[in-house]
Design a protein around this motif. Structure first.
Motif: not given
Length: 415
Positions: A51-58
């Protein structure tokens, strides 16, 4: 803590030395409730990391690693910190987090980190240390005293252990030494995706968005079901539901909104069901429709924003009667909350301003002047025998549209 918005992320004037090349930056993410888990702790941690990876994508993040009690975000460009901070505040499961400078695990390097992070020494300070790596030769109190003394030799300041102007944080971990000057609050709870899927009836008012938020905070992935009387009324409540789902999706990254044009069903109910029982009949039919959608989406429960005794249809008797229309468990996270408590929470999480926009929802269409506060199951089953209940459910589903939302736009889809 008011919920931030990405567009209104607070500006952060980074100290000049923070931008020096060659510095290694991490965001230390801390969690507490997950740390109390037993054999399934690793699974909770993996979901939080994802979830952290998805939130910080881009954003310029090269890696996210996690282990018991700590998650480390490898931040390649410290100038992205304001946006990283904003996004992490929306990730359930995080207790707090800090932008940290990684250094050698020695006092000289940590004292140098103070100079980088604190361009103007404050009037008072203290050092707070955590020694996760037990091979480090100094104990935690010894680290605090020795590092504080080294900083004082260069920057004369008052030491205040109770109410310092600045707390200089240090963690000695197996990944290295980390220095930081702030703790940012996270939303707490459990990572979304760890507690199953719930279909939430979203009215567009104040209560149901808060209920959805609270269920997400307990780890549920929410599917939204909105009932509108459009085209017999204007589509304002439908439009509001879109805005609410768009805002709440930042907590779970992907959402579906099912919008059911319920007026077609209401027209048939109103000619058959006695006036004082119509609201209960509407609610029972809504549960059946939401349950059909929920089963299609793999949901294990339904959710509503009802609060006990808030309005006539939300008495204990009526809630019990309404529940019997569905086989799935009905969750009411706000059942014991007062209206003022719900309103304060809506303001805190950012849904209030959308919810109070005027609209025409299905609860205002073909509504009787009074509602029974003690509608029994026997009464409702008797009047519903005059209705083609399966046919009305199919009618509602035939007039239901689905829309998908993603946040952030660059987030990868989860299979």
């Amino acid at each position: 803590m008011p919920e931030p918005t990405a567009e209104a992320a607070p500006a952060m004037d980074l100290p000049a030395r923070v931008l020096e090349p060659g510095l290694e930056w991490r965001v230390i993410v801390r969690f507490s409730e997950i740390a109390l888990k037993g054999r399934n702790k690793d699974w909770f941690m993996r979901v939080l990391r994802d979830n952290v990876e998805r939130a910080l994508s881009g954003l310029p993040v090269s890696k996210v690693t996690i282990r018991p009690n700590r998650c480390f975000v490898h931040l390649d460009d410290v100038r992205a910190w304001p946006e990283v901070r904003t996004r992490l505040r929306w990730v359930f499961g995080i207790t707090n987090f800090s932008l940290a400078l990684r250094t050698r695990p020695d006092l000289d390097a940590l004292a140098e980190a103070f100079d980088i992070l604190v361009p103007e020494p404050p009037a008072s300070f203290c050092v707070r240390a955590q020694r996760g790596e037990k091979s480090f030769p100094l104990t935690t109190p010894e680290i605090e005293r020795a590092l504080g003394a080294a900083i004082l030799r260069k920057h004369p300041m008052a030491v205040d252990l109770r109410n310092p102007e600045l707390t200089f944080g240090v963690e000695i971990q197996r990944e290295g030494a980390f220095a930081f000057v702030s703790h940012e609050e996270g939303p707490g709870g459990l990572p979304v995706g760890t507690s199953g899927r719930v279909a939430v009836l979203l009215s567009g008012g104040i209560d149901s968005p808060v209920a959805a938020y609270r269920l997400m905070q307990r780890g549920c992935q929410v599917v939204f079901v909105h009932f509108t009387s459009f085209p017999f009324t204007d589509p304002s409540s439908w439009e509001k539901s879109r805005e609410l789902v768009k805002l709440l999706t930042r907590h779970q990254f992907a959402s579906k909104l099912y919008a059911c044009q319920f007026g077609y069903v209401q027209q048939r109910i109103v000619v058959t069901v006695p006036a004082e029982l119509r609201i209960i009949a509407y609610r029972r039919m809504m549960l059946r429709v939401a349950e059909a959608i929920g089963r299609r989406e793999g949901c294990e429960a339904l959710g509503t924003g009802e609060s006990l005794g808030q309005v006539g249809s939300q008495t204990l008797t009526n809630m019990a009667t309404i529940d019997r229309a569905a086989e799935l468990l009905v969750l009411r996270p706000l059942v014991a909350w007062s209206k003022s408590e719900i309103t304060a929470e809506a303001q805190r999480i950012g849904t209030y301003d959308i919810s109070i926009e005027p609209d025409m929802d299905c609860c205002q269409f073909l509504v009787p002047p009074r509602v029974s506060t003690h509608a029994t199951l026997e009464q409702m089953e008797a009047v519903e025998r005059e209705l083609d209940v399966p046919g009305l459910v199919n009618l509602a589903l035939a007039h239901t549209e689905v829309e998908e939302f993603r946040w952030p736009e660059s987030a990868p889809s989860r299979s």
